[in-house]
Design a protein around this motif. Structure first.
Motif, PDB file in Angstrom:
ATOM      1  N   TRP A 596      46.337  11.648  65.688  1.00 50.71           N
ATOM      2  CA  TRP A 596      47.304  12.508  64.606  1.00 50.71           C
ATOM      3  C   TRP A 596      46.554  13.277  63.836  1.00 50.71           C
ATOM      4  N   ARG A 597      46.474  14.557  63.851  1.00 54.12           N
ATOM      5  CA  ARG A 597      45.774  15.159  62.820  1.00 54.12           C
ATOM      6  C   ARG A 597      46.446  15.538  61.554  1.00 54.12           C
ATOM      7  N   LEU A 598      46.305  14.699  60.716  1.00 52.60           N
ATOM      8  CA  LEU A 598      46.947  14.758  59.464  1.00 52.60           C
ATOM      9  C   LEU A 598      46.783  15.993  58.575  1.00 52.60           C
ATOM     10  N   SER A 599      45.503  16.496  58.872  1.00 55.75           N
ATOM     11  CA  SER A 599      45.197  17.976  57.907  1.00 55.75           C
ATOM     12  C   SER A 599      45.829  19.028  58.596  1.00 55.75           C
ATOM     13  N   ALA A 600      46.490  18.868  59.782  1.00 59.05           N
ATOM     14  CA  ALA A 600      47.587  20.002  60.139  1.00 59.05           C
ATOM     15  C   ALA A 600      48.927  19.742  59.591  1.00 59.05           C
ATOM     16  N   GLU A 601      49.248  18.642  58.960  1.00 57.96           N
ATOM     17  CA  GLU A 601      50.457  18.641  58.308  1.00 57.96           C
ATOM     18  C   GLU A 601      50.529  19.581  56.952  1.00 57.96           C
ATOM     19  N   ASP A 602      51.866  19.889  56.820  1.00 55.73           N
ATOM     20  CA  ASP A 602      52.131  20.743  55.565  1.00 55.73           C
ATOM     21  C   ASP A 602      51.853  19.995  54.223  1.00 55.73           C
ATOM     22  N   PHE A 603      52.026  18.772  54.211  1.00 59.34           N
ATOM     23  CA  PHE A 603      51.687  18.046  53.058  1.00 59.34           C
ATOM     24  C   PHE A 603      50.272  17.981  52.551  1.00 59.34           C
ATOM     25  N   LEU A 604      49.456  18.434  53.590  1.00 59.79           N
ATOM     26  CA  LEU A 604      47.881  18.484  53.489  1.00 59.79           C
ATOM     27  C   LEU A 604      47.616  20.015  53.254  1.00 59.79           C
TER      28      LEU A 604
END
Length: 990
Positions: A596-604
């Protein structure tokens, strides 16, 4: 009518206007320009220059210049080159100057994986990339040395420093007891068992697959991890000739001093076994006679080029190493040809061929001075002895007043005529058919052909052993042919933000091995070394053999990712081995991983300093069957020859006896592994961190189990016997500290691993590793609940000041010292290993500093039994000058003739911090040399093994006399030490 005429005039006018605009828009120009490195201002050759929106492109020349014809004015021109960010300029009629900057992002880099590749940002498994940038500046002989200290979770040691010596590689600990613990090596898609044939200069890319979810695609051969190597290829429009030369001086890093003649006599008078005459003087410094300045010469040349249709890479090289023990040597010739041809838009063919010829002799190590051990005999030989016997010309001196000693030069002479030569051809051809843009099929066939000849000769005069045998010789030959036939179908498609790859294939591998051996003795002299001059051919030491094995495999992989944000990969492989019983022949090895690439999420998305943050996890199983023979489950027999030349036996036939016990339930050794990891990139990719935790559990370990004496016709049986675990944590950090005129980057990794033998079924304890005959007892014990390779013996509580004896601890309090007082006295497994490389660059100067270390491991210094034991007439090291001599004396060295046991007295801390390599190079500006075609001129100097900080008293803490044995580690018993290397070299490209 007037209205129509007027409209017609307007239409004609509009058409003429559009035609004029179109003619103006199609005005073409010739675009010229130059491409340079923004940091060094050096020309960049081989860059691709493309007119955006068209297929029109070209490549930059050696001086960085380029020309594009018939380019629309004001068109956008884009320049790209591997390792640089692309740049766009508008063709306005002036000369264009592209200044490319090094790419700061590695997320788009392509990483090679099993039967495919993937972008780094989409990796869901534990993979380490090994940098090969500075390999030309280091004295690297084996490709395995490239990995040392460069990959977290990968332990690489050189068990000894002999020329051409193999490296021992462990990925995340030891997983097998009797089987191989070496990783699977895959070179350009061809599985091989070692890398002796491969020149490090030919390597373009190296990846280490560490967890089961990445390695399971290779199934039964991947239990110990996989090292994927891609060799160099030609590049489109980049014609290049490269030449690399280096010369190296090798010197021993430390010295152990021995007693002089007077001190030796005093010691022998105390021991009372040898009656030496008075007045002995020093005649020979055996250390100086044995250890010399070794030399290494390495010459490598390559030619490469490419067009849109055809690319090729040709290379050749010669390496010659003379060891610090001056009779040891290693030579290697290598040649490689890689060709890729785009026959049609839908068909691409590849051919990779590698031929190598390597030769060495080796010396006897791990033995006492009376059995040919060279290193120990340096200390054990008295200094009063000359090299040659004056009374017997041509013979080494052997009058040691009844003491069984052979000098190091005599021991070296026993192997100086040995030749261990192997030539190896590794060839692979493949064809890739592109049925659709998203569907391709690749078929490949590989051949690994090895021919080895090992010959020995010992003359009947110079050495005592040679005289005893009247001279001896041998000739051992073997041929091994391994073929691999792979077929892989791959479907790769994107549906909006959905990306899917499905791969399936088959693999067939077979091995055909033949060997023969012959031994002879009773030579007349040393003039003819071949066996036709031997008068006696061994009755039992002559014969031939053959064996075969094969593996059939089916495998598949499915990968899905959504917008490179949510990623999942699943693998499945089924392997069938001829070595195992048909009822248990097939093994199924699945794996799954997700990220899961969290950096691709809107919240980051508003965290500007964060480039990438990914959490990943995986689980999988891999197999191993390397620890058993080619016919492991079958009943086998020994053939016993009958002497036909005895009267009455002229027509006798050989007899057979049972050689083993059948194991019809023999099955795969299987390793299950779980991995959790985190990848982190920040500050414009100047900081990259990889963290991994893993748990490996091996079951059904293939082991040779000892049977009670007389219980069966054979004394051991191979069976699935035990279970073992490894737990560990890895940290890998890459940082770009300064990116200005002065550039400074750091690569650091540290690995923690805990090994534990969990279970044994039939035989509960395995004792092994017997060293000195004076102790005559195994020093290693393996049993459940402990790490592998634990040292077992007595606890020494120092020297008794009244008696001079070593005090051994009475653990069972029975008032006496016996075998029941033995316990575990040391652990060869380190708490952690680490490596750090700092790279500096300033105006063409490049400095690399490489540190490597290990902490928490013990070494059993069995050499000290021979050099400090004071139990015989052999010479000893100067440490015994501090031995106990009179009652009341307090010292840490016991008296001469003390009671020697395997004990903590010989266990030492093997932790070390080593300044492994410092390299300095200078990129000479080639602007003035470009007119003669020189594109790179780089002289360099390098020093390896400069400084080692350690408490270990032996010659080298990076040691294991038992080599790659999984059950025995960290024992120093007269082992060939490593050397300090001084390198001067030159890299040239034109």
């Amino acid at each position: 009518m007037a209205f129509s005429t007027k409209m017609m005039r307007h239409l004609i006018f509009l058409v003429m206007l559009l035609l004029q605009v179109n003619v103006f828009a199609q005005e073409s120009i010739t675009v010229t320009g130059r491409i340079t490195d923004a940091q060094t201002n050096e020309p960049v050759s081989g860059a691709t220059i493309t007119v955006l929106g068209t297929s029109q492109s070209t490549s930059s020349a050696v001086d960085g210049s380029f020309t594009l014809q018939q380019v629309a004015k004001n068109a956008t021109i884009i320049a790209t080159f591997i390792g640089y960010d692309s740049q766009r300029l508008v063709a306005d009629g002036s000369s264009l100057h592209f200044q490319l900057t090094s790419s700061s992002s590695t997320l788009e880099d392509v990483v090679v994986i099993g039967y495919g590749s993937v972008k780094r940002k989409d990796v869901t498994t534990a993979i380490s990339s090994v940098s090969v940038e500075d390999m030309n500046e280091r004295p690297i002989v084996s490709a395995g040395q490239l990995i040392q200290g460069r990959a977290a979770g990968v332990s690489v040691i050189q068990p000894n420093g002999a020329p051409g010596g193999e490296t021992s590689i462990r990925i995340r600990g030891t997983t097998s007891f009797n089987g191989s613990n070496d990783p699977l090596y895959v070179v350009d898609g061809v599985p091989v068992d070692n890398l002796n044939f491969l020149s490090p200069n030919d390597i373009a890319d190296m990846q280490v697959l560490k967890d089961a979810s990445s390695a399971a695609i290779y199934g039964s051969r991947a239990a110990n991890g996989v090292v994927l190597i891609t060799t160099k290829q030609g590049k489109v429009g980049d014609a290049k000739i490269a030449f690399n030369v280096q010369t190296t001086q090798n010197r021993i890093t430390s010295e152990i001093a021995s007693l002089n003649a007077q001190q030796y006599k005093e010691l022998q008078d105390e021991i009372g076994l040898v009656n030496l005459p008075a007045g002995l003087t020093d005649k020979t410094n055996w250390f100086d006679e044995t250890f010399k300045t070794g030399q290494l010469q390495n010459y490598q040349v390559s030619i490469s080029d490419g067009t849109e249709k055809l690319r090729y890479f040709l290379s050749g090289g010669y390496l010659n190493e003379k060891g610090i023990i001056n009779t040891s040597f290693y030579k290697r010739y290598n040649f490689r040809a890689n060709v890729e041809n785009k026959v049609r838009d839908w068909l691409r063919v590849n051919a990779n061929f590698s031929y190598s010829d390597y030769n060495g002799n080796g010396i006897i190590t791990g033995q006492g001075a009376n059995r040919g051990g060279v290193v120990l005999s340096v200390i054990n030989t008295p200094s009063y002895a000359p090299i040659w016997d004056e009374a017997n010309p041509g013979q080494f001196y052997s009058n040691f007043y009844g003491v069984n000693i052979t000098s190091p030069l005599e021991n070296m002479a026993r192997t100086q005529n040995n030749k261990n030569r192997e030539n190896r051809l590794v060839g692979a051809g493949s064809a890739t058919v592109q049925f659709l843009p998203s569907l391709n099929f690749k078929t490949s066939f590989a051949l690994d052909r090895r021919n080895a000849v090992s010959t020995t000769f010992l003359d009947p005069l110079s050495t005592s052993w040679g005289r005893n045998q009247y001279g001896e010789g041998s000739d051992n030959r073997n041929t091994n042919t391994v073929i691999t036939f792979d077929n892989v179908l791959t479907y790769n498609e994107s549906f909006g933000l959905h990306n899917l790859e499905v791969m399936g294939g088959t693999s067939y591998t077979s091995s055909d091995y033949h060997n023969s051996w012959i031994n002879g003795s009773h030579y007349r002299n040393d003039l003819i070394e071949t066996l036709n001059a031997a008068n006696k051919i061994s009755w039992t030491g002559t014969g031939s053999g053959a064996s075969q094995w094969a593996i059939m495999s089916y495998f598949g992989r499915a990968s899905y990712n959504f917008d490179s944000k949510y990623l999942v990969t699943a693998n499945l492989r089924a392997d069938g081995s001829s070595k195992l019983h048909p009822d248990h022949r097939w093994g199924i090895f699945p794996s799954v991983s997700a990220a899961w690439r969290l950096s691709a999420e809107d919240f980051l998305s508003d965290v500007s300093w964060l480039n990438d943050l990914k959490i990943r996890g995986g689980w999988g199983e891999t197999g191993n069957q390397s620890g058993v023979g080619d016919y492991a489950y079958l009943q086998r027999y020994n053939i016993n020859r009958i002497q036909w030349f005895v009267t009455g036996q002229e027509n006798a036939l050989p007899t057979i006896t049972q050689a083993n016990l059948r194991t019809p339930d023999l099955r795969w050794e299987t390793t299950r592994q779980t991995n959790i990891g985190l990848d982190f990139s920040a500050f414009n990719n100047r900081l990259n961190v990889n963290l991994d935790y893993y748990h490996k559990y091996t079951r059904d370990m293939l082991m040779y189990v000892s049977l009670p004496a007389g219980a069966a016709a054979a004394n051991n049986i191979v069976r699935n016997e035990g279970e073992m675990s490894n737990r560990g944590f890895e940290v890998n950090v890459n940082s770009k500290n300064i990116e200005k005129v002065l550039q400074w980057s750091t690569d650091f990794n540290i690995s923690f691993n805990r090994n534990r033998l969990e279970k044994l079924e039939l035989q509960k304890i395995y004792n092994t590793a017997r060293t000195s005959e004076v102790v005559n007892e195994d020093v290693v014990r393996n049993e459940p609940g402990r790490s592998l390779g634990g040292f077992f013996g007595y606890i020494s509580d120092g020297v008794n000041p009244e008696t001079g004896e070593l005090n051994y601890r009475d653990l069972n309090n029975d008032g006496k010292i016996s075998s029941s007082d033995r316990t575990y006295i040391g652990d060869p497994n380190p708490d952690f290993i680490f490596g750090m490389t700092n790279n500096f660059s300033y105006k063409g100067f490049n400095l690399s500093v490489f540190l490597q270390g290990s902490y928490g491991n013990d070494i059993f210094n069995a050499s000290r039994i021979e050099t400090e034991g004071m139990y015989s007439g052999r010479n000893q090291s100067t440490r015994v000058l501090e031995r106990w001599r009179v009652p009341g004396q307090e010292t840490f060295i016991p008296k001469a003739g003390f009671d020697i046991k395997n004990s903590t007295y010989f266990v030492e801390d093997g932790s070390f911090l080593r300044l492994k390599n410092v390299s300095l190079s200078y990129d000479i500006p080639t602007s003035s040399l470009s007119r003669i075609g020189v594109r790179k001129l780089q002289p360099f100097v390098s020093v390896s093994n400069i400084l080692t900080l350690t408490k270990y008293t032996g010659l080298d803490p990076e040691v294991n006399q038992w080599g790659g044995n999984g059950a025995v580690q960290g024992i120093d018993w007269g082992t060939y030490p490593q050397s300090r290397s001084f390198v001067v070299g030159l890299s040239l490209e034109f």
